[in-house]
Motif scaffolding. Structure first.
Motif, PDB file in Angstrom:
ATOM      1  N   ILE A 167      -6.021  -6.588  -5.663  1.00 20.42           N
ATOM      2  CA  ILE A 167      -5.402  -6.595  -4.308  1.00 20.42           C
ATOM      3  C   ILE A 167      -4.414  -5.324  -4.603  1.00 20.42           C
ATOM      4  O   ILE A 167      -3.326  -5.785  -5.102  1.00 20.42           O
ATOM      5  CB  ILE A 167      -4.990  -7.701  -3.984  1.00 20.42           C
ATOM      6  CG1 ILE A 167      -6.278  -8.966  -4.083  1.00 20.42           C
ATOM      7  CG2 ILE A 167      -4.486  -7.522  -2.567  1.00 20.42           C
ATOM      8  CD1 ILE A 167      -7.471  -8.470  -3.131  1.00 20.42           C
ATOM      9  N   ASP A 168      -4.584  -4.274  -3.738  1.00 21.36           N
ATOM     10  CA  ASP A 168      -3.397  -3.261  -3.553  1.00 21.36           C
ATOM     11  C   ASP A 168      -2.531  -3.452  -2.215  1.00 21.36           C
ATOM     12  O   ASP A 168      -3.002  -3.715  -1.112  1.00 21.36           O
ATOM     13  CB  ASP A 168      -3.861  -1.820  -3.556  1.00 21.36           C
ATOM     14  CG  ASP A 168      -4.661  -1.235  -4.861  1.00 21.36           C
ATOM     15  OD1 ASP A 168      -4.084  -1.741  -5.910  1.00 21.36           O
ATOM     16  OD2 ASP A 168      -5.601  -0.641  -4.727  1.00 21.36           O
ATOM     17  N   CYS A 169      -1.200  -3.626  -2.441  1.00 24.41           N
ATOM     18  CA  CYS A 169      -0.216  -3.721  -1.580  1.00 24.41           C
ATOM     19  C   CYS A 169       0.002  -2.218  -0.815  1.00 24.41           C
ATOM     20  O   CYS A 169       0.766  -1.764  -1.467  1.00 24.41           O
ATOM     21  CB  CYS A 169       1.044  -4.711  -1.838  1.00 24.41           C
ATOM     22  SG  CYS A 169       0.538  -6.316  -2.477  1.00 24.41           S
ATOM     23  N   VAL A 170      -0.536  -1.835   0.259  1.00 25.88           N
ATOM     24  CA  VAL A 170      -0.523  -0.603   0.859  1.00 25.88           C
ATOM     25  C   VAL A 170       0.474  -0.708   1.763  1.00 25.88           C
ATOM     26  O   VAL A 170       0.286  -1.501   2.709  1.00 25.88           O
ATOM     27  CB  VAL A 170      -1.644   0.033   1.043  1.00 25.88           C
ATOM     28  CG1 VAL A 170      -1.780   1.353   1.644  1.00 25.88           C
ATOM     29  CG2 VAL A 170      -2.703   0.021   0.030  1.00 25.88           C
ATOM     30  N   HIS A 171       1.413   0.389   2.138  1.00 21.58           N
ATOM     31  CA  HIS A 171       2.306   0.511   3.242  1.00 21.58           C
ATOM     32  C   HIS A 171       1.233   0.560   4.282  1.00 21.58           C
ATOM     33  O   HIS A 171       0.309   1.168   4.340  1.00 21.58           O
ATOM     34  CB  HIS A 171       3.132   1.633   3.086  1.00 21.58           C
ATOM     35  CG  HIS A 171       4.216   1.862   4.046  1.00 21.58           C
ATOM     36  ND1 HIS A 171       3.963   1.912   5.572  1.00 21.58           N
ATOM     37  CD2 HIS A 171       5.479   1.514   3.824  1.00 21.58           C
ATOM     38  CE1 HIS A 171       5.105   1.920   5.963  1.00 21.58           C
ATOM     39  NE2 HIS A 171       6.135   1.747   4.938  1.00 21.58           N
ATOM     40  N   LYS A 172       1.842  -0.232   5.408  1.00 21.27           N
ATOM     41  CA  LYS A 172       0.750  -0.383   6.659  1.00 21.27           C
ATOM     42  C   LYS A 172       0.405   0.770   7.339  1.00 21.27           C
ATOM     43  O   LYS A 172      -0.644   1.160   7.936  1.00 21.27           O
ATOM     44  CB  LYS A 172       1.464  -1.112   7.683  1.00 21.27           C
ATOM     45  CG  LYS A 172       2.801  -0.931   8.118  1.00 21.27           C
ATOM     46  CD  LYS A 172       3.185  -1.916   9.351  1.00 21.27           C
ATOM     47  CE  LYS A 172       4.593  -1.592   9.555  1.00 21.27           C
ATOM     48  NZ  LYS A 172       5.383  -2.512  10.564  1.00 21.27           N
ATOM     49  N   ARG A 173       1.325   2.041   7.117  1.00 25.80           N
ATOM     50  CA  ARG A 173       1.206   3.218   7.779  1.00 25.80           C
ATOM     51  C   ARG A 173       0.358   4.140   7.071  1.00 25.80           C
ATOM     52  O   ARG A 173       0.030   5.380   7.361  1.00 25.80           O
ATOM     53  CB  ARG A 173       2.330   3.905   8.087  1.00 25.80           C
ATOM     54  CG  ARG A 173       3.118   3.215   9.594  1.00 25.80           C
ATOM     55  CD  ARG A 173       4.258   4.115   9.852  1.00 25.80           C
ATOM     56  NE  ARG A 173       5.345   4.275   9.028  1.00 25.80           N
ATOM     57  CZ  ARG A 173       6.367   3.370   8.979  1.00 25.80           C
ATOM     58  NH1 ARG A 173       6.761   2.550   9.981  1.00 25.80           N
ATOM     59  NH2 ARG A 173       7.392   3.642   8.113  1.00 25.80           N
TER      60      ARG A 173
END
Length: 437
Positions: free
Chosen positions: A68-74
């Motif tokens: 699971i990658d936590c990616v900046h929402k933008r």
């Protein structure tokens, strides 16, 4: 050397080959070991993965093997869509559909009645996701995205087909009184649906979660909500979908997973599952679309379910998805659609499987729990508290629903109503059996 000694190595090689082939179907892991893949194709796949696997601020390893990658929402894939070039992520939560007072009282009484502990088979809790089990979460301002691997892509027929449903054939017309389902392309259903041409602005249901077995790697079994508008037998159908599914081809295993889907042209060129293409805007940092759901229901034991709400924001026109009691997962921007830019004309709830007729017989892929609707609570799968959102953004129990199952000897459905579960139904079946050859 005797004949036995000569046969042992041959037998061992045969076992390894059979086991490897079985492993590739059941788990999908290390899929590239069992097929030759050209360097040009691998290069195309890597370029595609670089587009959809965005840089992560934090990476979490799930107990089931997912990354699971936590990616900046933008930086999420949604904003790569050409129609969303100038799209600003909706920050202010939309106005959620209102519940009527009588319904709120019934829900409180139901939860109070079913909040005891033990093993008597009542509903204990909502199902959650496996990657949470170590207590890890994505930081605020990021969204969790299941990382896609080259093995995921290689299980698809082609890179173009990866992450997409099979398109509807325009030559396969539905019955005049039936919803947008066709069995000629190998898809079979057990669903409830509203009358066509009514104005609908959303739908909700609480869905029992199981792990039905899937016989062939390119088949699936799912339980979902469809929100539809457009021509059911043409090429302009708009569809928003969400629920849980078991798909060895898409995920490489047999676990039930939360999923979404959308299309604006009847599954032809637009849309995809989850975040495998641009479109769906995720806003929640705790829910990973495409991640495994846990725990799941057990036969004559504890029952676990998930609640899903899809509705149109009356102010900005985006179609939002809610999960559980009060969580907003994200939304499908209004720019993606034609007909759904206004409202939906039909809602469907229920199960779907792919029947590829392996070995010339009906598939043994199960729907729901794998038991027929008539077996009831604790055995058959269910949808409860089936509701629709009307034009004044209010939730009400779905009335005058119809049901459909193409072959009741394979999969069935049975609807009912009571004060605790409102409009609900049991559904499912084993597929291949003496009455469904």
């Amino acid at each position: 050397m005797g004949i036995f000694e000569r046969l042992v190595p041959i037998f061992l090689i045969f076992v390894v080959i059979v086991f490897s082939q079985r492993l590739s179907v059941v788990s999908g892991l290390n899929y590239t070991r069992y097929r030759k893949v050209g360097s040009l194709r691998l290069a195309r796949i890597q370029r595609h993965l670089e587009k959809i696997n965005k840089p992560a601020l934090l990476t979490i390893e799930s107990p089931d093997g997912d990354i699971i990658d936590c990616v900046h929402k933008r930086r999420q894939p949604a904003l790569d869509h050409p129609l969303l070039k100038n799209h600003k992520i909706q920050r202010v939560p939309p106005e959620k559909p209102k519940m009527r007072m009588m319904k709120e009282s019934v829900e409180r009484d139901y939860k109070k009645k079913n909040s005891s502990s033990g093993s008597d088979g009542v509903i204990r809790d909502s199902a959650w996701q496996m990657w949470h089990q170590k207590g890890q979460r994505c930081p605020k301002g990021t969204v969790p995205i299941r990382r896609t691997t080259e093995h995921d892509v290689l299980r698809a027929k082609s890179l173009y087909d990866f992450g997409k449903k099979q398109s509807r054939s325009p030559t396969l017309h539905r019955r005049v009184d039936a919803p947008d389902v066709v069995s000629g392309n190998g898809h079979e259903h057990a669903i409830a649906y509203t009358k066509a041409s009514s104005e609908v602005y959303g739908a909700r249901a609480t869905i029992n979660v199981w792990d039905p077995s899937v016989e062939v790697v390119n088949e699936f079994s799912l339980s979902q909500i469809w929100v539809l508008s457009g021509s059911f037998d043409g090429s302009d159908l708009n569809s928003i979908e969400a629920g849980w599914q078991v798909s060895p081809e898409l995920y490489g295993d047999s676990r039930p997973r939360l999923f979404t889907y959308w299309t604006s042209d009847s599954y032809q060129a637009t849309g995809c599952y989850n975040l495998l293409c641009s479109g769906f805007v995720q806003t929640n940092s705790r829910i990973a679309i495409g991640a495994a759901i846990s725990p799941i229901s057990s036969f004559s034991g504890n029952q676990f379910d998930v609640s899903i709400l899809i509705w149109k924001d009356p102010k900005l026109g985006n179609w939002w998805m809610g999960f559980g009691e009060n969580m907003l997962v994200g939304y499908w921007p209004a720019e993606l659609f034609t007909h759904l830019a206004e409202h939906a004309t039909m809602v469907e709830w229920g199960g779907e499987v792919v029947n590829s007729q392996p070995n010339g017989k009906h598939t043994a892929t199960r729907m729901g729990s794998g038991r027929f609707a008539e077996d009831g609570f604790g055995k058959a799968s269910y949808f409860r508290n089936i509701e629709v959102v009307d034009s004044d953004n209010s939730l009400s129990s779905a009335q005058d629903i119809s049901t459909l199952a193409e072959n009741t000897n394979c999969y069935s459905i049975k609807s009912s109503y009571n004060s605790g579960w409102g409009t609900h139904f049991y559904y499912g079946g084993p597929g291949n059996n003496p009455k469904c050859p």
